[in-house]
Design a protein around this motif. Structure first.
Motif, PDB file in Angstrom:
ATOM      1  N   LEU A  61       0.804  -1.231   0.000  1.00 43.62           N
ATOM      2  CA  LEU A  61       0.000   0.000   0.000  1.00 43.62           C
ATOM      3  C   LEU A  61       0.837   1.281   0.000  1.00 43.62           C
ATOM      4  O   LEU A  61       0.308   2.377  -0.165  1.00 43.62           O
ATOM      5  CB  LEU A  61      -0.946  -0.002   1.211  1.00 43.62           C
ATOM      6  CG  LEU A  61      -2.086   1.018   1.205  1.00 43.62           C
ATOM      7  CD1 LEU A  61      -3.101   0.715   0.122  1.00 43.62           C
ATOM      8  CD2 LEU A  61      -2.777   1.093   2.568  1.00 43.62           C
ATOM      9  N   HIS A  62       2.146   1.148   0.169  1.00 45.16           N
ATOM     10  CA  HIS A  62       2.987   2.364   0.216  1.00 45.16           C
ATOM     11  C   HIS A  62       4.397   2.009  -0.245  1.00 45.16           C
ATOM     12  O   HIS A  62       5.148   1.371   0.486  1.00 45.16           O
ATOM     13  CB  HIS A  62       2.998   2.910   1.657  1.00 45.16           C
ATOM     14  CG  HIS A  62       3.781   4.175   1.830  1.00 45.16           C
ATOM     15  ND1 HIS A  62       3.602   5.012   2.903  1.00 45.16           N
ATOM     16  CD2 HIS A  62       4.753   4.762   1.081  1.00 45.16           C
ATOM     17  CE1 HIS A  62       4.414   6.049   2.805  1.00 45.16           C
ATOM     18  NE2 HIS A  62       5.145   5.915   1.714  1.00 45.16           N
ATOM     19  N   ALA A  63       4.720   2.395  -1.483  1.00 51.41           N
ATOM     20  CA  ALA A  63       6.083   2.211  -1.988  1.00 51.41           C
ATOM     21  C   ALA A  63       6.368   3.345  -2.966  1.00 51.41           C
ATOM     22  O   ALA A  63       5.473   4.151  -3.273  1.00 51.41           O
ATOM     23  CB  ALA A  63       6.237   0.853  -2.663  1.00 51.41           C
ATOM     24  N   HIS A  64       7.603   3.410  -3.443  1.00 49.88           N
ATOM     25  CA  HIS A  64       7.996   4.487  -4.368  1.00 49.88           C
ATOM     26  C   HIS A  64       8.652   3.892  -5.597  1.00 49.88           C
ATOM     27  O   HIS A  64       9.760   3.385  -5.533  1.00 49.88           O
ATOM     28  CB  HIS A  64       8.901   5.481  -3.638  1.00 49.88           C
ATOM     29  CG  HIS A  64       8.166   6.195  -2.556  1.00 49.88           C
ATOM     30  ND1 HIS A  64       7.291   7.229  -2.818  1.00 49.88           N
ATOM     31  CD2 HIS A  64       8.088   5.964  -1.223  1.00 49.88           C
ATOM     32  CE1 HIS A  64       6.741   7.631  -1.683  1.00 49.88           C
ATOM     33  NE2 HIS A  64       7.198   6.875  -0.696  1.00 49.88           N
ATOM     34  N   VAL A  65       7.932   3.928  -6.704  1.00 45.53           N
ATOM     35  CA  VAL A  65       8.378   3.231  -7.920  1.00 45.53           C
ATOM     36  C   VAL A  65       8.417   4.168  -9.138  1.00 45.53           C
ATOM     37  O   VAL A  65       8.223   3.733 -10.258  1.00 45.53           O
ATOM     38  CB  VAL A  65       7.493   1.997  -8.212  1.00 45.53           C
ATOM     39  CG1 VAL A  65       7.679   0.945  -7.134  1.00 45.53           C
ATOM     40  CG2 VAL A  65       6.020   2.372  -8.334  1.00 45.53           C
ATOM     41  N   ILE A 156      -4.711  11.201  -2.986  1.00 42.92           N
ATOM     42  CA  ILE A 156      -3.827  12.357  -2.801  1.00 42.92           C
ATOM     43  C   ILE A 156      -2.933  12.053  -1.605  1.00 42.92           C
ATOM     44  O   ILE A 156      -3.366  11.398  -0.655  1.00 42.92           O
ATOM     45  CB  ILE A 156      -4.650  13.642  -2.540  1.00 42.92           C
ATOM     46  CG1 ILE A 156      -5.622  13.911  -3.708  1.00 42.92           C
ATOM     47  CG2 ILE A 156      -3.743  14.842  -2.281  1.00 42.92           C
ATOM     48  CD1 ILE A 156      -4.984  14.281  -5.030  1.00 42.92           C
ATOM     49  N   LYS A 157      -1.695  12.530  -1.665  1.00 43.19           N
ATOM     50  CA  LYS A 157      -0.739  12.274  -0.583  1.00 43.19           C
ATOM     51  C   LYS A 157      -0.236  13.583   0.002  1.00 43.19           C
ATOM     52  O   LYS A 157       0.001  14.550  -0.727  1.00 43.19           O
ATOM     53  CB  LYS A 157       0.456  11.479  -1.158  1.00 43.19           C
ATOM     54  CG  LYS A 157       1.600  11.228  -0.175  1.00 43.19           C
ATOM     55  CD  LYS A 157       1.340  10.045   0.713  1.00 43.19           C
ATOM     56  CE  LYS A 157       2.437   9.869   1.776  1.00 43.19           C
ATOM     57  NZ  LYS A 157       3.718   9.404   1.255  1.00 43.19           N
ATOM     58  N   ALA A 158      -0.106  13.608   1.324  1.00 45.10           N
ATOM     59  CA  ALA A 158       0.501  14.755   2.006  1.00 45.10           C
ATOM     60  C   ALA A 158       1.439  14.233   3.081  1.00 45.10           C
ATOM     61  O   ALA A 158       1.207  13.161   3.640  1.00 45.10           O
ATOM     62  CB  ALA A 158      -0.577  15.634   2.627  1.00 45.10           C
ATOM     63  N   THR A 277       5.674  -1.131   2.865  1.00 45.94           N
ATOM     64  CA  THR A 277       7.131  -0.951   2.954  1.00 45.94           C
ATOM     65  C   THR A 277       7.597   0.500   3.012  1.00 45.94           C
ATOM     66  O   THR A 277       8.548   0.817   3.691  1.00 45.94           O
ATOM     67  CB  THR A 277       7.816  -1.577   1.724  1.00 45.94           C
ATOM     68  OG1 THR A 277       7.284  -0.971   0.547  1.00 45.94           O
ATOM     69  CG2 THR A 277       7.634  -3.079   1.699  1.00 45.94           C
ATOM     70  N   ASP A 278       6.995   1.371   2.183  1.00 42.71           N
ATOM     71  CA  ASP A 278       7.595   2.676   1.864  1.00 42.71           C
ATOM     72  C   ASP A 278       8.941   2.424   1.184  1.00 42.71           C
ATOM     73  O   ASP A 278       9.925   3.126   1.422  1.00 42.71           O
ATOM     74  CB  ASP A 278       7.748   3.546   3.128  1.00 42.71           C
ATOM     75  CG  ASP A 278       8.114   4.994   2.818  1.00 42.71           C
ATOM     76  OD1 ASP A 278       8.110   5.371   1.631  1.00 42.71           O
ATOM     77  OD2 ASP A 278       8.422   5.732   3.768  1.00 42.71           O
ATOM     78  N   LEU A 279       8.981   1.414   0.330  1.00 44.03           N
ATOM     79  CA  LEU A 279      10.242   0.996  -0.293  1.00 44.03           C
ATOM     80  C   LEU A 279      10.799   2.080  -1.218  1.00 44.03           C
ATOM     81  O   LEU A 279      10.070   2.715  -1.973  1.00 44.03           O
ATOM     82  CB  LEU A 279      10.015  -0.291  -1.099  1.00 44.03           C
ATOM     83  CG  LEU A 279      11.264  -1.086  -1.451  1.00 44.03           C
ATOM     84  CD1 LEU A 279      11.910  -1.680  -0.208  1.00 44.03           C
ATOM     85  CD2 LEU A 279      10.937  -2.193  -2.443  1.00 44.03           C
TER      86      LEU A 279
HETATM   87 ZN    ZN Z   1       6.706   7.135   1.372  1.00 41.87          ZN
END
Ligand code: ZN
Length: 394
Positions: A61-65, A156-158, A277-279
């Motif tokens: 649910l949370h990664a950076h790709v 949306i992300k903050a 993860t917030d990978l």
């Molecule tokens: Zn993140």
């Protein structure tokens, strides 16, 4: 007959309360049958997975790709189908000024499904810090980009961090909430000020702004701005979240997960719905490593294997409003499947403040099926593969 039969594995599907030695058949990119000893006559491909665990495709649910645009962006398939994960939420790597690269340069080149959230900062996470002036937010441009990519942008992300909060104060999350509400999308909020500068009680103003369907990420952050006060007690607004329909995600990241905070929050009855993860590229090398490693940490914190699987399948599918398509092995669903090895051993894992925890169960990805297509796991983020670091006696 069937395109694919996975034979002899142990199915764990919390969406249906299903657990047992069952075969899984796939046809036309969908789940066709889940039963003991499926007749494989005429099946195009049969894979024996005896001894392995079969789950609905894992959702991070949370990664950076945003690979190739943001320096820290991981290649989606490396974080995805080659790592036991079939769907990834990109949690705001892009903003209004950079989003167009997603459909043009990222999505067509990967098998992993990527559901992007749009950062309220117009350059997303292309720079660090993200928001550096009031002009970093352009509400009109944000709304226009969401409208132009209707259906593709999922939220949306903050980020409740400095210097964004020094510059804009609560106007920052307010603008993000407005963008989300006007776009009919959920808002995902990062809590925990990694710069450790802003007032730690800012969380008390933030949480009442959130509505059912919104997402709090980094639930177990040990940075200022988390859900516990200096005495380790949940702030009242966090306690109210239990009944408010706000989703709670425990993204780890390189900077936002404390085992001690986790135990305190859990002891007071606030349980995350999702593990993520917030990978990032550096996070894959150090601290985070993979979604399966995160799952092992939750086993170490006392969750059962079935709970941990539910937190990476049916729960994130619900958060995304995709529970009729993803997060389940029910017949007719998209054929997204993860085949994992559950290993027993002795490992030590570290949170982001350097506290270690010995764990005795770890997960290793073996195969991933995405829309019916089979992918083998790659080597893994450690020199020795996927298992966490071994325990060294002091
Ligand atoms: Zn993140």
């Amino acid at each position: 007959m069937y395109d694919l039969v996975l034979r002899g594995g142990t199915v764990i599907d919390p969406s249906q309360g299903l657990r047992g030695q069952l075969d899984v058949a796939v046809e036309g990119g969908h789940i066709a049958e889940v039963t003991a000893e499926i007749d494989t006559t005429g099946a195009k491909r049969v894979i024996d997975i005896s001894g392995r665990t079969v789950t609905p495709g894992l959702i991070d649910l949370h990664a950076h790709v945003f690979e190739g645009v943001n320096e820290a962006g991981v290649q989606p398939d490396l974080a995805g189908v080659r790592a036991g994960v079939t769907t990834i939420v990109d949690a705001g790597s892009s903003g209004a000024a950079t989003f167009a690269a997603f459909p043009r340069h990222i999505l067509p080149h990967n098998a992993t499904e990527v559901l992007p959230f749009l950062h309220i900062c117009q350059t997303g996470l292309a720079t660090n810090p993200d928001i550096i002036a009031a002009a970093s937010i352009d509400l009109d441009a944000t709304l226009r980009v969401v409208a132009e990519h209707k259906g593709l942008i999922r939220g949306i992300k903050a980020r409740m961090v400095s210097p964004a909060l020094d510059i804009l104060g609560m106007e920052m999350p307010r603008l993000a909430k407005r963008a989300a509400r006007e776009s009919h999308l959920p808002l995902m909020v990062h809590i925990g000020d990694t710069q450790k500068r802003y007032r730690s009680d800012v969380i008390r103003e933030l949480l009442p702004m959130l509505e059912p369907g919104d997402i709090v990420t980094h639930l177990f952050t040990a940075n200022p701005g988390g859900v516990v006060d200096g005495g380790g007690r949940l702030v009242p607004e966090a306690r109210e979240l239990i009944d408010r329909g706000v989703w709670l995600d425990a993204a780890h990241g390189r900077l936002n997960f404390g085992f001690d905070v986790a135990r305190r929050v859990l002891d007071q009855g606030l349980v995350p719905h999702c593990i993520s993860t917030d990978l990032t590229v550096p996070g894959r090398r150090a601290t985070v490593h993979s979604l399966v490693e995160m799952m092992g940490r939750f086993l170490g914190l006392g969750f059962t294997l079935d709970q941990v699987i539910g937190m990476c399948t049916v729960n994130p599918a619900r958060v995304l409003g995709e529970q009729e398509r993803l997060g389940s092995l029910a017949v007719g669903r998209q054929a997204d499947i993860s085949v994992l090895d559950v290993r027993q051993g002795d490992w030590v894992v570290y949170d982001t403040v350097g506290e270690g925890m010995r764990i005795s169960q770890a997960l290793v990805p073996v195969l991933t099926v995405k829309r019916g297509q089979v992918f083998e796991a790659e080597w893994g983020p450690h020199a020795w593969g996927w298992e966490p670091a071994g325990y060294l006696a002091p």
